[in-house]
Design a protein around this motif. Structure first.
Motif, mmCIF file in Angstrom:
data_model
loop_
_atom_site.group_PDB
_atom_site.id
_atom_site.type_symbol
_atom_site.label_atom_id
_atom_site.label_comp_id
_atom_site.label_asym_id
_atom_site.label_seq_id
_atom_site.Cartn_x
_atom_site.Cartn_y
_atom_site.Cartn_z
ATOM 1 N N GLY A 141 0.847 -1.089 0.012
ATOM 2 C CA GLY A 141 0.075 0.000 -0.046
ATOM 3 C C GLY A 141 0.858 1.236 -0.044
ATOM 4 O O GLY A 141 2.026 1.419 -0.170
ATOM 5 N N ARG A 142 0.051 2.422 0.121
ATOM 6 C CA ARG A 142 0.949 3.805 0.170
ATOM 7 C C ARG A 142 0.417 4.323 1.293
ATOM 8 O O ARG A 142 -0.760 4.313 2.087
ATOM 9 C CB ARG A 142 0.654 4.502 -1.188
ATOM 10 C CG ARG A 142 0.833 3.713 -2.510
ATOM 11 C CD ARG A 142 0.549 4.603 -3.602
ATOM 12 N NE ARG A 142 -0.845 5.041 -3.696
ATOM 13 C CZ ARG A 142 -1.245 5.846 -4.463
ATOM 14 N NH1 ARG A 142 -0.517 6.337 -5.361
ATOM 15 N NH2 ARG A 142 -2.638 6.118 -4.480
ATOM 16 N N ASP A 144 -5.227 12.161 -3.512
ATOM 17 C CA ASP A 144 -5.387 10.687 -3.622
ATOM 18 C C ASP A 144 -5.419 9.881 -2.268
ATOM 19 O O ASP A 144 -5.358 8.726 -1.929
ATOM 20 C CB ASP A 144 -4.536 9.990 -4.333
ATOM 21 C CG ASP A 144 -2.847 10.271 -4.109
ATOM 22 O OD1 ASP A 144 -2.779 10.902 -2.960
ATOM 23 O OD2 ASP A 144 -2.347 9.712 -4.649
ATOM 24 N N ALA A 187 -7.810 9.008 -0.178
ATOM 25 C CA ALA A 187 -8.552 7.898 0.209
ATOM 26 C C ALA A 187 -7.981 6.503 -0.195
ATOM 27 O O ALA A 187 -8.460 5.558 0.580
ATOM 28 C CB ALA A 187 -9.771 8.108 -0.752
ATOM 29 N N SER A 188 -7.039 6.479 -0.867
ATOM 30 C CA SER A 188 -6.163 5.238 -1.261
ATOM 31 C C SER A 188 -5.083 5.211 -0.546
ATOM 32 O O SER A 188 -4.106 4.264 -0.822
ATOM 33 C CB SER A 188 -6.029 5.162 -2.696
ATOM 34 O OG SER A 188 -5.241 6.234 -3.003
ATOM 35 N N ARG A 189 -4.564 6.048 0.511
ATOM 36 C CA ARG A 189 -3.644 5.850 1.290
ATOM 37 C C ARG A 189 -3.666 5.695 2.876
ATOM 38 O O ARG A 189 -4.992 5.986 3.327
ATOM 39 C CB ARG A 189 -2.817 7.269 1.413
ATOM 40 C CG ARG A 189 -2.214 7.476 -0.144
ATOM 41 C CD ARG A 189 -1.503 8.750 -0.134
ATOM 42 N NE ARG A 189 -1.122 9.261 -1.338
ATOM 43 C CZ ARG A 189 -0.065 8.941 -1.859
ATOM 44 N NH1 ARG A 189 0.935 8.288 -1.099
ATOM 45 N NH2 ARG A 189 0.683 9.168 -3.107
ATOM 46 N N HIS A 238 -7.900 2.882 8.313
ATOM 47 C CA HIS A 238 -6.464 3.073 7.381
ATOM 48 C C HIS A 238 -5.957 4.526 8.139
ATOM 49 O O HIS A 238 -4.665 4.742 7.534
ATOM 50 C CB HIS A 238 -6.780 3.439 6.154
ATOM 51 C CG HIS A 238 -7.060 2.173 5.078
ATOM 52 N ND1 HIS A 238 -6.903 2.275 3.880
ATOM 53 C CD2 HIS A 238 -7.367 0.818 5.454
ATOM 54 C CE1 HIS A 238 -7.206 0.985 3.397
ATOM 55 N NE2 HIS A 238 -7.419 0.090 4.306
#
Ligand code: URA
Length: 196
Positions: free
Chosen positions: A55-56, A106, A108-110, A141
């Motif tokens: 992931g990031r 971005d 939401a994707s981290r 997250h």
């Protein structure tokens, strides 16, 4: 912790030892990120069964004291993206109010490492989590990194956001009438940035 709590500690030492604790918190926070198994060949020709981060990430500091934790994150994660959130108490309602937020687009994707050294009532931290959730970050997250927490703050926070992981160096005795943590270390931001 003893050095940063002592009233007599000069500012240069306060910064130096706070930075050491911050580094430990960041390293521990990173340990809570998901990993997958990864085998590598070592120079001996053997295989090491290791792990690789899945992931990031990004950092989000709660201004102003949380900004003191940004360098510790940068020291561990090269070119990490760092958002900022400014929350202050509304003069009329006395509730935490969002004044400014600038986050990676971005986000939401981290995975988010939320940075604030002191968790007193939990008002700002909970408002900051609301902002992250509104921006699409899943609650599980978020990893909140914190040097000193009050039991009141940590209980309120954990009850409201049970899926956020909190990595805290020490939980203190409580809060005084001015909402300072006791015994605490005084105003972290003022001691770190040299303001009164
Ligand atoms: N913020 C601080 O800097 N110190 C406290 O004790 C509480 C909030």
């Amino acid at each position: 912790m003893t050095i940063i709590r002592a009233k007599s500690t000069p500012r240069a030492d306060f910064i130096f030892y706070a930075d050491r604790i911050i580094r430990l918190l960041v390293e521990e926070g990173l340990n809570h990120l998901p990993v997958v198994e990864k085998d590598v060949e070592t120079p001996t020709g053997n295989v090491y069964n290791g792990l690789s981060f899945q992931g990031r990430i990004c950092g989000v500091s709660i201004m102003r004291a949380g900004e003191a934790m940004e360098q510790g994150l940068r020291d561990c994660c090269r070119s990490v993206r760092i958002g900022k959130i400014l929350i202050q108490r509304d003069e009329e309602t006395h509730l935490p109010k969002l004044y400014y937020a600038k986050l990676p687009n971005d986000i939401a994707s981290r995975y988010c490492l939320l940075l604030d050294p002191m968790l007193a009532t939990g008002g700002s931290a909970m408002k900051a989590v609301e902002v992250l959730l509104d921006n699409g970050v899943p609650e599980n997250h978020i990893i909140f990194l914190n040097l000193i927490a009050s039991p009141e703050g940590i209980n309120a926070f954990a009850e409201r956001f049970p899926k956020v992981k909190i990595v805290v160096a020490e939980v203190d005795q409580g809060l005084n009438g001015d909402k300072y943590i006791l015994p605490g270390c005084g105003d972290f931001g003022c001691r770190y940035f040299g303001t009164d």
